[in-house]
Enzyme design. Structure first.
Site, PDB file in Angstrom:
ATOM      1  N   HIS A 109      15.243  54.602   6.182  1.00  0.00           N
ATOM      2  CA  HIS A 109      15.288  55.900   5.627  1.00  0.00           C
ATOM      3  C   HIS A 109      14.041  56.684   6.060  1.00  0.00           C
ATOM      4  O   HIS A 109      13.053  56.080   5.974  1.00  0.00           O
ATOM      5  CB  HIS A 109      15.617  55.994   4.153  1.00  0.00           C
ATOM      6  CG  HIS A 109      16.728  55.168   3.423  1.00  0.00           C
ATOM      7  ND1 HIS A 109      16.287  53.829   3.202  1.00  0.00           N
ATOM      8  CD2 HIS A 109      17.827  55.577   3.228  1.00  0.00           C
ATOM      9  CE1 HIS A 109      17.629  53.574   2.734  1.00  0.00           C
ATOM     10  NE2 HIS A 109      18.536  54.563   2.700  1.00  0.00           N
ATOM     11  N   ASP A 112      11.156  56.114   3.568  1.00  0.00           N
ATOM     12  CA  ASP A 112      10.655  54.708   3.450  1.00  0.00           C
ATOM     13  C   ASP A 112       9.722  54.789   4.253  1.00  0.00           C
ATOM     14  O   ASP A 112       8.393  53.955   4.089  1.00  0.00           O
ATOM     15  CB  ASP A 112      11.569  53.663   4.049  1.00  0.00           C
ATOM     16  CG  ASP A 112      13.002  53.642   3.597  1.00  0.00           C
ATOM     17  OD1 ASP A 112      13.236  53.903   2.205  1.00  0.00           O
ATOM     18  OD2 ASP A 112      13.837  53.062   4.300  1.00  0.00           O
TER      19      ASP A 112
HETATM   20  C1  XUL Z   1      22.822  51.293  -1.112  1.00  0.00           C
HETATM   21  C2  XUL Z   1      22.622  51.004   0.548  1.00  0.00           C
HETATM   22  C3  XUL Z   1      21.743  51.825   1.241  1.00  0.00           C
HETATM   23  C4  XUL Z   1      22.212  52.333   2.508  1.00  0.00           C
HETATM   24  C5  XUL Z   1      21.452  53.375   3.337  1.00  0.00           C
HETATM   25  O1  XUL Z   1      23.457  50.430  -1.713  1.00  0.00           O
HETATM   26  O2  XUL Z   1      23.326  50.013   1.060  1.00  0.00           O
HETATM   27  O3  XUL Z   1      20.548  51.280   1.424  1.00  0.00           O
HETATM   28  O4  XUL Z   1      22.547  51.233   3.469  1.00  0.00           O
HETATM   29  O5  XUL Z   1      21.016  54.283   2.778  1.00  0.00           O
END
Ligand code: XUL
Ligand code: CO
Length: 444
Positions: A109, A112
């Site tokens: 992300h 992150d």
């Molecule tokens: C949350 C989840 C996230 C997504 C990306 O449950 O799976 O980490 O994969 O935002």
């Protein structure tokens, strides 16, 4: 506080060598017993079948806190600050981890890898500095970005959603954030981009206009598609179903709901799905059900490979270590023609008690070996052919002229009623579930 200095001099995982390939009966504490990247399965290398990825949020940013206790993970490379220098050192540690663990893809992300600052402009500027460093590390190592995404759920501004917020100013900020996240994903050569709507849902319908919120989400995704085209980003867009947590109800609740949403708003040509094992179980499905539903719609994109505790009801994001689970998943993935732009991203975290850096290796290696076993078992089950033949045979009556005419949409109720009035017995046969389970287990 100390300034950033190039990683090449300081190792984060001191004393850890590249994980070796060991014999199946080896007692070595850390080693691949099944995963052999170059071995061919159904004519394709294991490496290309499995396309393993590690995710930045769990591997580098999850301190393993739970709702009742603080972080336990030891991360000696991380000084806990939000300085850019610390972000760069963390990236170095991550690429060292990928190399030593023989993982070629990663996911992140935006937030992150670089923190949120006082203004969007400052946030973007620091993100750019970290992304530049990722580009250098990726070029030097050959590691690739499986997909990028934007964190549209952690900051308090997204308390009531991002693309489905009741507030136009929040929607606007989310749009700008996603624009930037797609840009940096493109810059890093990302093969995909994920939309996961953790807060795109509601806590109570008493304060929610569901119709309007779903329409706003569709407009948001159309803008993303337009932007992608405008900048020439060729990566695959994915939508990731999950029924709840953190919201009480999330609009992308499962594969069927996502497909219906994409079709309703004309988005189907632009998206595939990123399925996650523990999300499937939270939705009351098995992951193989979700994979099969995607396969039927030609919408299987990528997989967030993890597992959950069946009797827990929470997204525990455990590493997938059960070969029965991975066999069933690989059967579906092979039947779908394999992963192309997508991969197996370990959206998984260690247990809170597994707090040593070496546990990152144990966790990923256990997951990788479980999938290597699942892949081999699935290929063996397909070569054996008994299960596939059984299924074919079960539908054999449909191969008759009448069955074919129904499948071509050429038959009416009137015609069938005439036949049914003459027919007083049905040729049902046993479903033989236990026999089929037995065959499945022969190969695991
Ligand atoms: C949350 C989840 C996230 C997504 C990306 O449950 O799976 O980490 O994969 O935002
Ligand atoms: Co996920």
């Amino acid at each position: 506080m100390f300034g950033y200095s190039s990683s090449m001099s300081q190792e984060a995982f001191v004393g850890v060598e590249t994980v070796p390939f060991v014999e199946r009966d080896s007692k070595a504490p850390l080693g691949f017993r099944h995963y052999r990247p170059d071995d061919l399965v159904e004519g394709k290398s294991m490496h290309d079948h499995l396309r393993f990825a590690s995710c930045y949020w769990h591997t580098m940013r999850n301190g393993l806190a739970d709702p009742f206790g603080s972080a336990t993970a030891r991360m000696p490379w991380d000084d806990g600050s939000d300085h850019v220098d610390n972000c760069l050192r963390r990236a170095d540690a991550f690429f060292e981890f990928l190399r030593k663990c023989r993982i070629d893809y990663y996911c992140f992300h935006d937030r992150d890898i670089a923190p949120e600052r006082a203004t969007l402009a400052e946030t973007n500027a620091d993100l750019d500095r970290v992304v530049d460093h990722f580009a250098v590390l990726a070029r030097a190592s050959g590691k690739k970005l499986l997909w990028g995404t934007a964190c549209l759920f952690a900051h308090p501004r997204y308390v009531s959603g991002a693309a489905t917020s009741p507030r136009l100013d929040v929607f606007t900020h989310a749009a700008a954030q996603v624009k930037k996240a797609i840009e940096v994903t493109h810059r890093l050569g990302g093969e995909g981009y994920v939309f996961w709507g953790g807060r795109e849902g509601y806590t109570t319908l008493l304060n929610t206009d569901m119709k309007r919120e779903r329409e706003h989400l569709a407009h948001f995704l159309h803008m993303a598609v337009d932007f992608k085209k405008a900048i020439g980003f060729k990566g695959q867009f994915y939508i990731e179903p999950k029924p709840r947590e953190p919201s009480v109800h999330q609009y992308d609740s499962d594969t069927a709901a996502c497909l219906a949403f994409l079709r309703e708003f004309g988005l189907m040509p632009h998206f595939k799905l990123n399925l996650e094992t523990n999300h499937a179980t939270l939705a009351g499905h098995s992951i193989e059900h979700e994979l099969a539903a995607c396969r039927a719609a030609n919408a299987l994109g990528s997989v967030d490979a993890n597992s959950g505790t069946e009797n827990c009801g929470w997204d525990t994001d455990e590493f997938p270590t059960d070969p029965r689970l991975t066999t069933k998943m690989m059967l579906e993935i092979l039947a779908a023609g394999g992963l192309t732009t997508g991969g197996l991203n370990f959206d998984a975290k260690r247990r809170r008690e597994s707090f040593e850096p070496i546990d990152l290796f144990h966790a990923h290696v256990a997951g990788m070996d479980a999938f290597a076993r699942g892949l081999k078992a699935a290929a063996a089950i397909r070569a054996d052919g008994r299960i596939a033949r059984f299924v074919q045979q079960r539908y054999a009556s449909w191969n008759s002229p009448l069955g074919q005419r129904i499948e071509n949409g050429e038959v009416s109720f009137d015609e069938l009623e005439k036949l049914a009035l003459e027919c007083h017995a049905w040729g049902n046969e046993s479903g033989r579930q236990e026999m089929l389970e037995h065959i499945l287990h022969e190969h695991i």
